[in-house]
Write a protein that holds these residues in place. Structure first.
Motif, PDB file in Angstrom:
ATOM      1  N   MET A  96     -32.885  23.564  30.444  1.00  0.00           N
ATOM      2  CA  MET A  96     -32.492  24.883  29.938  1.00  0.00           C
ATOM      3  C   MET A  96     -33.386  25.860  31.260  1.00  0.00           C
ATOM      4  SD  MET A  96     -33.562  26.852  26.518  1.00  0.00           S
ATOM      5  CE  MET A  96     -32.446  26.083  25.557  1.00  0.00           C
ATOM      6  N   ARG A  97     -32.631  26.757  31.939  1.00  0.00           N
ATOM      7  CA  ARG A  97     -33.269  27.587  32.944  1.00  0.00           C
ATOM      8  C   ARG A  97     -33.536  28.719  32.098  1.00  0.00           C
ATOM      9  NH1 ARG A  97     -30.468  29.189  37.774  1.00  0.00           N
ATOM     10  NH2 ARG A  97     -29.101  29.685  36.254  1.00  0.00           N
ATOM     11  N   TYR A  98     -34.629  29.431  32.607  1.00  0.00           N
ATOM     12  CA  TYR A  98     -35.321  30.690  32.156  1.00  0.00           C
ATOM     13  C   TYR A  98     -34.176  31.894  32.403  1.00  0.00           C
ATOM     14  CZ  TYR A  98     -39.915  29.225  30.966  1.00  0.00           C
ATOM     15  OH  TYR A  98     -41.204  28.413  30.342  1.00  0.00           O
ATOM     16  N   ALA A  99     -33.569  31.650  33.654  1.00  0.00           N
ATOM     17  CA  ALA A  99     -32.400  32.640  34.105  1.00  0.00           C
ATOM     18  C   ALA A  99     -31.342  32.631  33.010  1.00  0.00           C
ATOM     19  CB  ALA A  99     -32.264  32.251  35.550  1.00  0.00           C
ATOM     20  N   ASP A 100     -30.664  31.607  32.409  1.00  0.00           N
ATOM     21  CA  ASP A 100     -29.881  31.468  31.560  1.00  0.00           C
ATOM     22  C   ASP A 100     -30.427  31.902  30.359  1.00  0.00           C
ATOM     23  OD1 ASP A 100     -28.276  30.037  33.449  1.00  0.00           O
ATOM     24  OD2 ASP A 100     -28.992  28.126  32.907  1.00  0.00           O
ATOM     25  N   MET A 101     -31.533  31.882  29.855  1.00  0.00           N
ATOM     26  CA  MET A 101     -31.879  32.390  28.700  1.00  0.00           C
ATOM     27  C   MET A 101     -31.789  33.861  28.576  1.00  0.00           C
ATOM     28  SD  MET A 101     -35.114  29.766  28.197  1.00  0.00           S
ATOM     29  CE  MET A 101     -35.826  30.595  26.440  1.00  0.00           C
ATOM     30  N   ILE A 102     -32.004  34.499  29.800  1.00  0.00           N
ATOM     31  CA  ILE A 102     -31.918  36.154  29.833  1.00  0.00           C
ATOM     32  C   ILE A 102     -30.620  36.668  29.740  1.00  0.00           C
ATOM     33  CG2 ILE A 102     -34.125  36.358  30.673  1.00  0.00           C
ATOM     34  CD1 ILE A 102     -33.002  37.083  33.192  1.00  0.00           C
ATOM     35  N   ALA A 103     -29.424  35.948  29.823  1.00  0.00           N
ATOM     36  CA  ALA A 103     -28.112  36.099  29.676  1.00  0.00           C
ATOM     37  C   ALA A 103     -27.969  36.692  28.408  1.00  0.00           C
ATOM     38  CB  ALA A 103     -27.298  35.072  30.011  1.00  0.00           C
ATOM     39  N   PRO A 104     -26.945  37.855  28.132  1.00  0.00           N
ATOM     40  CA  PRO A 104     -26.626  38.009  26.773  1.00  0.00           C
ATOM     41  C   PRO A 104     -26.829  37.056  25.616  1.00  0.00           C
ATOM     42  CG  PRO A 104     -25.426  39.123  28.297  1.00  0.00           C
ATOM     43  CD  PRO A 104     -25.901  38.348  29.002  1.00  0.00           C
ATOM     44  N   ASP A 105     -26.019  35.916  25.850  1.00  0.00           N
ATOM     45  CA  ASP A 105     -25.789  34.829  24.673  1.00  0.00           C
ATOM     46  C   ASP A 105     -27.318  34.219  24.674  1.00  0.00           C
ATOM     47  OD1 ASP A 105     -23.213  35.540  24.307  1.00  0.00           O
ATOM     48  OD2 ASP A 105     -22.535  33.659  25.457  1.00  0.00           O
ATOM     49  N   GLY A 106     -28.023  33.924  25.843  1.00  0.00           N
ATOM     50  CA  GLY A 106     -29.081  33.415  25.767  1.00  0.00           C
ATOM     51  C   GLY A 106     -30.208  34.136  24.783  1.00  0.00           C
ATOM     52  N   LEU A 107     -30.191  35.595  25.083  1.00  0.00           N
ATOM     53  CA  LEU A 107     -30.940  36.425  24.245  1.00  0.00           C
ATOM     54  C   LEU A 107     -30.565  36.477  22.528  1.00  0.00           C
ATOM     55  CD1 LEU A 107     -31.084  39.416  26.792  1.00  0.00           C
ATOM     56  CD2 LEU A 107     -33.035  37.961  26.179  1.00  0.00           C
ATOM     57  N   LYS A 108     -29.412  36.478  22.365  1.00  0.00           N
ATOM     58  CA  LYS A 108     -28.899  36.101  21.049  1.00  0.00           C
ATOM     59  C   LYS A 108     -29.399  34.812  20.391  1.00  0.00           C
ATOM     60  CE  LYS A 108     -24.558  39.044  21.476  1.00  0.00           C
ATOM     61  NZ  LYS A 108     -23.260  38.747  21.556  1.00  0.00           N
ATOM     62  N   ASP A 109     -29.498  33.820  21.303  1.00  0.00           N
ATOM     63  CA  ASP A 109     -30.076  32.837  20.828  1.00  0.00           C
ATOM     64  C   ASP A 109     -31.559  32.801  20.603  1.00  0.00           C
ATOM     65  OD1 ASP A 109     -29.979  29.681  20.112  1.00  0.00           O
ATOM     66  OD2 ASP A 109     -31.232  29.597  21.802  1.00  0.00           O
ATOM     67  N   ILE A 110     -32.198  33.518  21.391  1.00  0.00           N
ATOM     68  CA  ILE A 110     -33.694  33.611  21.028  1.00  0.00           C
ATOM     69  C   ILE A 110     -33.988  34.542  19.945  1.00  0.00           C
ATOM     70  CG2 ILE A 110     -35.771  34.799  21.872  1.00  0.00           C
ATOM     71  CD1 ILE A 110     -34.781  33.956  24.953  1.00  0.00           C
ATOM     72  N   ALA A 111     -33.027  35.355  19.733  1.00  0.00           N
ATOM     73  CA  ALA A 111     -33.141  36.114  18.547  1.00  0.00           C
ATOM     74  C   ALA A 111     -33.198  35.455  17.225  1.00  0.00           C
ATOM     75  CB  ALA A 111     -32.417  37.463  18.532  1.00  0.00           C
ATOM     76  N   THR A 112     -32.547  33.991  17.249  1.00  0.00           N
ATOM     77  CA  THR A 112     -32.496  33.545  16.018  1.00  0.00           C
ATOM     78  C   THR A 112     -33.737  32.786  15.529  1.00  0.00           C
ATOM     79  OG1 THR A 112     -32.127  31.316  17.257  1.00  0.00           O
ATOM     80  CG2 THR A 112     -30.139  32.770  16.573  1.00  0.00           C
ATOM     81  N   TYR A 113     -34.776  32.941  16.462  1.00  0.00           N
ATOM     82  CA  TYR A 113     -36.238  32.240  16.180  1.00  0.00           C
ATOM     83  C   TYR A 113     -37.221  33.253  16.567  1.00  0.00           C
ATOM     84  CZ  TYR A 113     -36.425  30.522  21.046  1.00  0.00           C
ATOM     85  OH  TYR A 113     -36.376  30.574  22.408  1.00  0.00           O
ATOM     86  N   ALA A 114     -37.062  34.180  17.271  1.00  0.00           N
ATOM     87  CA  ALA A 114     -38.113  34.948  17.848  1.00  0.00           C
ATOM     88  C   ALA A 114     -37.944  36.198  17.653  1.00  0.00           C
ATOM     89  CB  ALA A 114     -38.627  34.648  19.495  1.00  0.00           C
ATOM     90  N   ASN A 115     -39.019  37.279  17.702  1.00  0.00           N
ATOM     91  CA  ASN A 115     -38.886  38.576  17.433  1.00  0.00           C
ATOM     92  C   ASN A 115     -38.812  39.773  18.957  1.00  0.00           C
ATOM     93  OD1 ASN A 115     -40.681  37.588  15.256  1.00  0.00           O
ATOM     94  ND2 ASN A 115     -39.507  39.040  14.241  1.00  0.00           N
ATOM     95  N   GLY A 116     -39.178  38.731  19.968  1.00  0.00           N
ATOM     96  CA  GLY A 116     -39.247  39.305  21.159  1.00  0.00           C
ATOM     97  C   GLY A 116     -39.412  38.556  22.461  1.00  0.00           C
ATOM     98  N   ILE A 117     -39.547  39.030  23.444  1.00  0.00           N
ATOM     99  CA  ILE A 117     -39.406  38.266  24.891  1.00  0.00           C
ATOM    100  C   ILE A 117     -40.764  38.843  25.532  1.00  0.00           C
ATOM    101  CG2 ILE A 117     -37.196  37.347  24.929  1.00  0.00           C
ATOM    102  CD1 ILE A 117     -36.610  39.628  27.125  1.00  0.00           C
TER     103      ILE A 117
END
Length: 348
Positions: free
Chosen positions: A234-255
């Protein structure tokens, strides 16, 4: 009633701006690291005195399972361990998150042994070493005790922003962060989604596991290159795409992104136009706390340097202002006084 002199439209606008500035939090990166050795109680206190909203300890573990604050579990850069002959045989080479390191590691020392060491400046080529050898390595509990003391009587408490360093590595050697971290936070009154705490990690698995155990705020750290150590595919660059951010929001409150992911630098080293990261993160319901803001020329954009000497002090306030204008919710900084002055927090 206006906070500033007069109650005209201009004064009201200034008052609103002041309140807005105070909502942007200052995270004292490892304490007042621009002036004190990183991760000392004295450095944390200095940052609090200068207007920090949160202090940030990086947490590693000792051989006897105690959480202590160090930049890394390899401690030759941040302590005088190499000057202790009795620990010479502890020097070793280990592979951590796929990288080989040679030195001395916290997990090979008991807390009582670590307490015989003293902190030193991690960046001696850029910063003063005058305070080297004066301060102890603090435990996480000692940091929470400090905060309990300084928060006595405060209506808005100073928060704590711990980073779990190399969590999958520590779990692999039988020293997981999570149990002791959550136990201590609960013991010192950090409970619920509005508690003055953010738990951060560059890894994903431990944040997901923490979310199953706590509703305390969590922050997914991100770098401009590479991948989480526990999820190399999992690349950090992919995690900041809109879908990646939505996934982060399922377990975290921010980046907590590398600041170049918010405002990159152009070919000659000046700030370019902001990316869409802040807007996209906010749309996903995530706070944005970029890292790390430092005042030395070595770290600043070209137009904000004061000259060619890398140690000299440049225009950090201008860099922070650019990120404020980009809409970030807070910043990690080694230089709380400069940030507090810009954001009107000196008297808070």
């Amino acid at each position: 009633m206006c906070l500033l002199t007069g109650c005209g439209a201009k004064a009201q606008k200034q008052e609103a701006a002041l309140k807005d500035n105070r909502n942007m939090i200052i995270i004292a990166h490892r304490g007042l690291s621009g002036e004190w050795p990183e991760h000392t109680l004295e450095g944390y206190q200095a940052a609090i005195d200068e207007g920090a909203d949160f202090i940030e300890p990086d947490l590693v573990l000792t051989k006897d399972g105690i959480l202590v604050a160090r930049h890394e579990n390899e401690i030759s850069e941040t302590t005088n361990v190499a000057a202790h002959p009795k620990f010479a045989d502890r020097k070793t080479t280990k592979t951590i998150d796929g990288v080989k390191y040679t030195g001395w590691f916290t997990e090979d020392f008991t807390l009582s042994e670590l307490k015989t060491l003293r902190a030193k400046e991690r960046l001696p080529q850029l910063r003063s070493t005058a305070k080297d050898g004066q301060f102890l390595i603090p435990t996480f509990e000692e940091i929470l005790i400090l905060l309990k003391s300084v928060n006595n009587g405060r209506s808005v408490p100073i928060g704590v922003y711990p980073e779990t360093k190399h969590p999958s590595y520590f779990a692999s050697i039988g020293l997981p962060h999570e149990g002791e971290l959550l136990k201590l936070l609960d013991e010192y009154g950090y409970r619920g989604s509005n508690a003055p705490v953010f738990i951060q990690s560059f890894e994903v698995g431990n944040l997901r596991a923490l979310r199953q155990k706590t509703d305390l705020p969590l922050i997914q750290l991100l770098d401009g290159e590479g991948s989480p150590a526990d999820m190399p595919a999992m690349r950090y660059a992919d995690m900041i795409a809109p879908d990646g951010l939505k996934d982060i929001a399922t377990y975290a409150n921010g980046i907590g992104p590398n600041k170049n992911m918010v405002i990159p630098r152009n070919m000659i080293g000046n700030l370019a136009a902001p990316t869409a990261l802040v807007s996209n993160a906010h749309q996903a319901g995530l706070k944005v706390h970029p890292w790390t803001f430092r005042r030395e020329n070595y770290f600043l954009p070209l137009s904000m340097k004061s000259g060619i000497n890398p140690k000299s002090i440049g225009d950090l306030a201008a860099e922070i202002q650019a990120f404020k204008d980009a809409g970030v919710d807070g910043i990690f900084t080694d230089n709380t006084p400069e940030a507090a002055k810009l954001l009107g927090k000196e008297a808070l």
